[in-house]
Scaffold this motif. Structure first.
Motif, short mmCIF file in Angstrom:
data_model
loop_
_atom_site.label_atom_id
_atom_site.label_comp_id
_atom_site.label_asym_id
_atom_site.label_seq_id
_atom_site.Cartn_x
_atom_site.Cartn_y
_atom_site.Cartn_z
N MET A 86 12.39 -3.79 16.03
CA MET A 86 10.97 -4.06 16.31
C MET A 86 10.13 -3.78 15.07
N LYS A 87 10.37 -2.65 14.41
CA LYS A 87 9.58 -2.31 13.22
C LYS A 87 9.78 -3.34 12.12
N ASN A 88 11.01 -3.79 11.94
CA ASN A 88 11.30 -4.80 10.93
C ASN A 88 10.54 -6.10 11.24
N ALA A 89 10.54 -6.51 12.50
CA ALA A 89 9.83 -7.74 12.89
C ALA A 89 8.33 -7.60 12.61
N LEU A 90 7.76 -6.46 12.98
CA LEU A 90 6.33 -6.25 12.73
C LEU A 90 6.03 -6.26 11.23
N ASP A 91 6.91 -5.64 10.44
CA ASP A 91 6.71 -5.64 8.99
C ASP A 91 6.75 -7.06 8.43
N TRP A 92 7.72 -7.86 8.85
CA TRP A 92 7.82 -9.24 8.36
C TRP A 92 6.60 -10.06 8.79
N ILE A 93 6.22 -9.94 10.05
CA ILE A 93 5.09 -10.74 10.54
C ILE A 93 3.82 -10.41 9.76
N SER A 94 3.68 -9.15 9.34
CA SER A 94 2.50 -8.75 8.58
C SER A 94 2.43 -9.46 7.23
N ARG A 95 3.53 -10.00 6.78
CA ARG A 95 3.59 -10.66 5.47
C ARG A 95 3.33 -12.17 5.56
N THR A 96 3.20 -12.71 6.77
CA THR A 96 2.94 -14.14 6.91
C THR A 96 1.45 -14.43 6.72
N GLU A 97 1.13 -15.67 6.46
CA GLU A 97 -0.25 -16.10 6.20
C GLU A 97 -1.12 -15.91 7.44
N GLY A 98 -2.32 -15.40 7.25
CA GLY A 98 -3.24 -15.22 8.37
C GLY A 98 -2.84 -14.00 9.21
N ASN A 99 -3.34 -13.96 10.41
CA ASN A 99 -3.01 -12.87 11.33
C ASN A 99 -2.74 -13.47 12.70
N PRO A 100 -1.48 -13.73 13.03
CA PRO A 100 -1.17 -14.39 14.30
C PRO A 100 -1.51 -13.54 15.52
N TRP A 101 -1.66 -12.24 15.35
CA TRP A 101 -1.92 -11.34 16.47
C TRP A 101 -3.39 -11.24 16.86
N ARG A 102 -4.30 -11.58 15.97
CA ARG A 102 -5.73 -11.29 16.13
C ARG A 102 -6.25 -11.69 17.51
N ASP A 103 -6.74 -10.69 18.26
CA ASP A 103 -7.36 -10.85 19.58
C ASP A 103 -6.40 -11.31 20.68
N THR A 104 -5.14 -11.42 20.38
CA THR A 104 -4.16 -11.86 21.39
C THR A 104 -3.89 -10.73 22.37
N ARG A 126 1.96 1.05 19.67
CA ARG A 126 0.50 0.87 19.62
C ARG A 126 -0.04 1.12 18.21
N LEU A 127 0.44 2.18 17.57
CA LEU A 127 0.00 2.48 16.21
C LEU A 127 0.39 1.37 15.23
N CYS A 128 1.59 0.84 15.39
CA CYS A 128 2.07 -0.22 14.49
C CYS A 128 1.33 -1.53 14.71
N LEU A 129 0.87 -1.78 15.93
CA LEU A 129 0.14 -3.02 16.24
C LEU A 129 -1.33 -2.96 15.83
N ASN A 130 -1.91 -1.76 15.80
CA ASN A 130 -3.35 -1.61 15.53
C ASN A 130 -3.84 -2.38 14.31
N PRO A 131 -3.16 -2.36 13.16
CA PRO A 131 -3.68 -3.08 12.00
C PRO A 131 -3.84 -4.59 12.22
N PHE A 132 -3.08 -5.14 13.17
CA PHE A 132 -3.13 -6.59 13.44
C PHE A 132 -4.33 -6.96 14.31
N ARG A 133 -4.92 -5.97 14.97
CA ARG A 133 -6.09 -6.14 15.83
C ARG A 133 -5.87 -7.08 17.01
N PRO A 134 -4.75 -6.91 17.71
CA PRO A 134 -4.60 -7.64 18.97
C PRO A 134 -5.40 -6.91 20.05
N PHE A 135 -5.46 -7.48 21.23
CA PHE A 135 -6.04 -6.79 22.38
C PHE A 135 -4.88 -6.19 23.15
N VAL A 136 -4.53 -4.93 22.84
CA VAL A 136 -3.43 -4.25 23.52
C VAL A 136 -3.98 -3.65 24.81
#
Length: 181
Positions: A86-104, A126-136
């Motif tokens: 899970m941590k690896n996936a979150l790290d990789w996703i953070s490197r993609t263009e834009g922010n796919p998580w925003r407000d999701t 929750r801590l790892c998702l916070n920088p992406f700014r989804p609606f958790v």
């Protein structure tokens, strides 16, 4: 209105994982939706690999999250935290263009062998998702402790109390997804 799209991310790769059972139980209880089972079997994050370009599997996962109406994150607890997968996936996703998580809208769940059911893993997620700014969603919190004892032969959840919490959480996730449209 078109059907909702729900993306599930399971932090356990093992096919027989109870976290995978939990993810599919939640999907069933979410109701009608196109379900996308995100593939977290990604290469380990490596800045040198990233310099060659985002791996295709990472970009596919990022795009799935970006198109999702809601995301379900289900993580086991390994050594008092989220799984490396899970941590690896979150790290990789953070490197993609834009922010796919925003407000999701995102719902968190966990199952674990211990009695606490993965509480520390959920806090870390929750801590790892916070920088992406989804609606958790803040709750209800779903922790399936002593998970090996909680499943029926057919792979459905046999714990009625946990089932009620999942129903409530999935109802709130559906509401949030519809409100976002």
């Amino acid at each position: 209105m078109s059907e909702l799209t729900l993306v599930g991310l399971c932090g356990a790769l093992r096919a027989a994982s109870t976290n995978r059972l939990l993810m599919h139980e939640a999907v069933r209880r979410f109701g009608p939706a196109e379900f996308v089972d995100g593939d977290l079997d990604l290469p380990l994050y490596d800045g040198d690999l990233e310099a060659e370009g985002i791996p295709e599997k990472v970009q596919v996962l990022s795009d799935q999250i970006a198109r999702a109406d809601a995301v379900l994150v289900v993580t086991p607890e390994y050594n008092k935290g989220i799984s490396g997968v899970m941590k690896n996936a979150l790290d990789w996703i953070s490197r993609t263009e834009g922010n796919p998580w925003r407000d999701t809208p995102v719902a968190l769940m966990s199952s674990a062998a211990g009695i606490a059911g993965g509480q520390r893993a959920q806090n870390m997620a929750r801590l790892c998702l916070n920088p992406f700014r989804p609606f958790v969603l803040p709750g209800p919190e779903v922790f399936i402790g002593q998970t090996s004892k909680k499943w029926a032969e057919d792979g459905t959840l046999a714990d009625e109390g946990a089932g009620r919490l999942i129903d409530e959480l999935m109802g709130l996730l559906r509401e949030a997804a519809l409100a976002r449209r």
